[in-house]
Design a protein around this motif. Structure first.
Motif, mmCIF file in Angstrom:
data_model
loop_
_atom_site.group_PDB
_atom_site.id
_atom_site.type_symbol
_atom_site.label_atom_id
_atom_site.label_comp_id
_atom_site.label_asym_id
_atom_site.label_seq_id
_atom_site.Cartn_x
_atom_site.Cartn_y
_atom_site.Cartn_z
ATOM 1 N N ILE A 159 0.840 -1.389 0.028
ATOM 2 C CA ILE A 159 0.141 -0.218 -0.001
ATOM 3 C C ILE A 159 0.861 1.202 -0.123
ATOM 4 N N ARG A 160 1.819 1.438 0.947
ATOM 5 C CA ARG A 160 2.799 2.260 1.120
ATOM 6 C C ARG A 160 3.642 2.735 -0.149
ATOM 7 N N ALA A 186 -5.041 4.469 -3.942
ATOM 8 C CA ALA A 186 -4.307 3.449 -3.320
ATOM 9 C C ALA A 186 -4.223 3.304 -1.841
ATOM 10 N N GLN A 187 -3.433 4.006 -1.583
ATOM 11 C CA GLN A 187 -3.513 4.292 0.295
ATOM 12 C C GLN A 187 -4.759 5.102 0.630
ATOM 13 N N GLY A 188 -5.489 4.306 1.516
ATOM 14 C CA GLY A 188 -6.760 5.089 1.960
ATOM 15 C C GLY A 188 -6.729 6.247 2.891
ATOM 16 N N TYR A 238 -6.279 -7.301 5.665
ATOM 17 C CA TYR A 238 -5.524 -5.838 5.463
ATOM 18 C C TYR A 238 -4.172 -6.311 5.866
ATOM 19 N N ASN A 265 -11.605 -3.996 5.301
ATOM 20 C CA ASN A 265 -10.516 -3.642 4.401
ATOM 21 C C ASN A 265 -9.674 -4.852 4.010
ATOM 22 N N TYR A 313 -13.624 1.568 10.332
ATOM 23 C CA TYR A 313 -14.659 2.073 9.408
ATOM 24 C C TYR A 313 -15.885 2.113 9.948
ATOM 25 N N LYS A 359 -9.963 7.752 10.563
ATOM 26 C CA LYS A 359 -10.765 7.598 9.262
ATOM 27 C C LYS A 359 -12.043 8.414 9.847
ATOM 28 N N TYR A 401 -13.219 1.012 0.088
ATOM 29 C CA TYR A 401 -12.586 0.378 -0.588
ATOM 30 C C TYR A 401 -13.549 -0.351 -1.624
ATOM 31 N N ARG A 448 -7.302 -2.783 -5.614
ATOM 32 C CA ARG A 448 -8.213 -1.957 -4.792
ATOM 33 C C ARG A 448 -8.237 -0.547 -4.937
HETATM 34 N N1 GLN Z 1 -5.618 1.335 6.067
HETATM 35 C C1 GLN Z 1 -5.352 2.311 4.935
HETATM 36 C C2 GLN Z 1 -5.383 1.610 3.745
HETATM 37 O O1 GLN Z 1 -5.591 0.339 3.822
HETATM 38 C C3 GLN Z 1 -4.016 2.933 5.103
HETATM 39 C C4 GLN Z 1 -2.873 2.180 5.420
HETATM 40 C C5 GLN Z 1 -1.836 2.836 5.672
HETATM 41 O O2 GLN Z 1 -0.784 2.867 4.695
HETATM 42 N N2 GLN Z 1 -1.680 3.234 6.862
HETATM 43 O O3 GLN Z 1 -4.992 1.922 2.746
#
Ligand code: GLN
Length: 387
Positions: free
Chosen positions: A16-17, A32-34, A122, A171, A202, A233, A318, A362
């Motif tokens: 994700i990051r 991408a990153q939420g 996740y 997620n 969420y 969030k 998502y 996603r």
């Molecule tokens: N929970 C968020 C996601 O799934 C942010 C994840 C994160 O990088 N901290 O995108």
């Protein structure tokens, strides 16, 4: 040169990051990153400004959370979930939901213990399991509706699970577990005497007619449920890193120790400012719910026209989009194509699955209208590529 810990050998960097970094490099719209691209509530920012000038709040808070923050948090949770929460017995304030989950796992797991994780999941859950010295047992949530098979779940519990992790609303699935499903999980946790570690950031983003049901509020569930949660969030403050663990006094006594040695505490001035958010009236949460449902409609409106199918999220923000009609061999290639050719970044779905599933991307819709319209217009280009 000595070698680094073998614990890290099965962990990769967060996909994700990493996708966020690539999206920035190519100027893609980052779905991408939420995290949101709009400001947190103005009242919360005003509180932050006031707190900034009060010297008392710039030193350590009580390690398990400042009294004022825990008092306000306990009132908020009690109000939302309907079960009385004691600020001194049931809470540890952490650096985000991320630390909360790590603390929960380290508190309950001894080396070699087993933890059930639903897949897709996740990505932190697996890492947290490994870093706590535990082992994961996987139970699939099968697309497109992400239901679980109770027989398969019981088989997992029967392997001697110490805990199960439950992300609700889910997620990356967008699944909102029904009360009946939660009862099945609870009954198995009781039968096999396991903890239920929930992750519920969420909780206020649930799209009608779905409703969020709190596991810890079910009859008999309180003692074995460890809630991990975050303010990120709900109040659009992912950078503040404020989360919490909520559990029985016995678990909390252990969790305080883990948390204290890991981080000492969450940022004191941010806890103080966030008291304002925790005191928002019910209308605030209704507004959050309405807003995210609107963003879902806006975004799905474009997706529908893109020619790709997806699972409509019941909660959270998502969407799992099936990218197989684009004809790529892997979702990594699809993710690259989305970033470089379409100009929208999403997370390769395989990073959430334990099974060899690699036809999903996603995307998320926690963005202002303007951003979602811009991303949506770009997604319409997909029609030229769908085979
Ligand atoms: N929970 C968020 C996601 O799934 C942010 C994840 C994160 O990088 N901290 O995108």
């Amino acid at each position: 040169m000595p070698s680094i810990s073998s614990r890290l050998s099965t962990l990769s960097e967060s996909v994700i990051r990493n996708t966020t970094r690539t999206a920035n490099q190519y100027g893609a719209i980052n779905l991408a990153q939420g995290f949101p691209d709009f400001a947190p509530p103005a009242l919360l920012l005003d509180a932050l400004e006031r707190v900034a000038h009060q010297p008392a709040f710039h030193q350590y808070a009580v390690t398990w959370g400042s009294q004022r923050f825990r008092d306000a948090l306990a009132r908020k949770i009690t109000r939302c979930a309907g079960v009385p929460i004691d600020p001194d017995e049931h809470l540890v304030v952490t650096c985000g939901g991320t630390e909360a989950m790590m603390v929960a796992m380290m508190t309950v797991c001894s080396p070699g213990d087993k933890v059930i994780i639903f897949s897709p999941y996740y990505e932190n859950y697996y890492a947290d399991t490994v870093l706590s010295g535990a082992e994961a047992i996987w139970v699939p949530l099968r697309p497109p509706d992400f239901a679980f098979d109770p027989v398969e779940l019981e088989r997992a519990f029967a392997q001697g699970a110490k805990a199960i992790v439950l992300c609700n609303p889910g997620n990356p699935t967008g699944k909102v577990f029904t009360r009946a499903e939660l009862m099945v999980i609870l009954a198995l946790a009781e039968k096999y005497d396991a903890f239920i570690i929930t992750d519920e950031p969420y909780e206020h983003m649930v799209h009608a007619p779905h409703e969020h049901c709190y596991m810890h509020a079910l009859p008999g569930a309180f003692e074995r449920t460890i809630v991990t949660n975050s303010l990120s969030k709900t109040y659009s403050i992912t950078g503040w890193r404020i989360g919490y663990v909520q559990a029985s006094p016995e678990v909390i006594r252990g969790a305080r120790k883990v948390h204290d040695y890991l981080t000492i505490g969450a940022a004191a001035p941010l806890q103080e400012a966030a008291v304002t958010a925790l005191e928002f009236p019910d209308e605030y949460y209704e507004g959050v719910r309405r807003f995210y449902t609107q963003q879902r409609e806006l975004f799905l409106g474009y997706l529908k026209q893109s020619g790709l199918s997806y699972t409509e999220p019941q909660g959270a923000y998502y969407v799992m989009v099936d990218v197989s009609p684009l004809g790529f061999a892997t979702d990594g290639e699809a993710s690259d194509f989305f970033i470089k050719t379409i100009g929208v970044a999403g997370v390769a779905g395989s990073s959430f699955f334990r099974e060899p599933v690699n036809n999903y991307l996603r995307l998320h819709f926690a963005k202002k209208d303007e951003t979602l319209h811009a991303a949506g217009e770009r997604l319409l280009k997909l029609r030229e590529y769908v085979k």
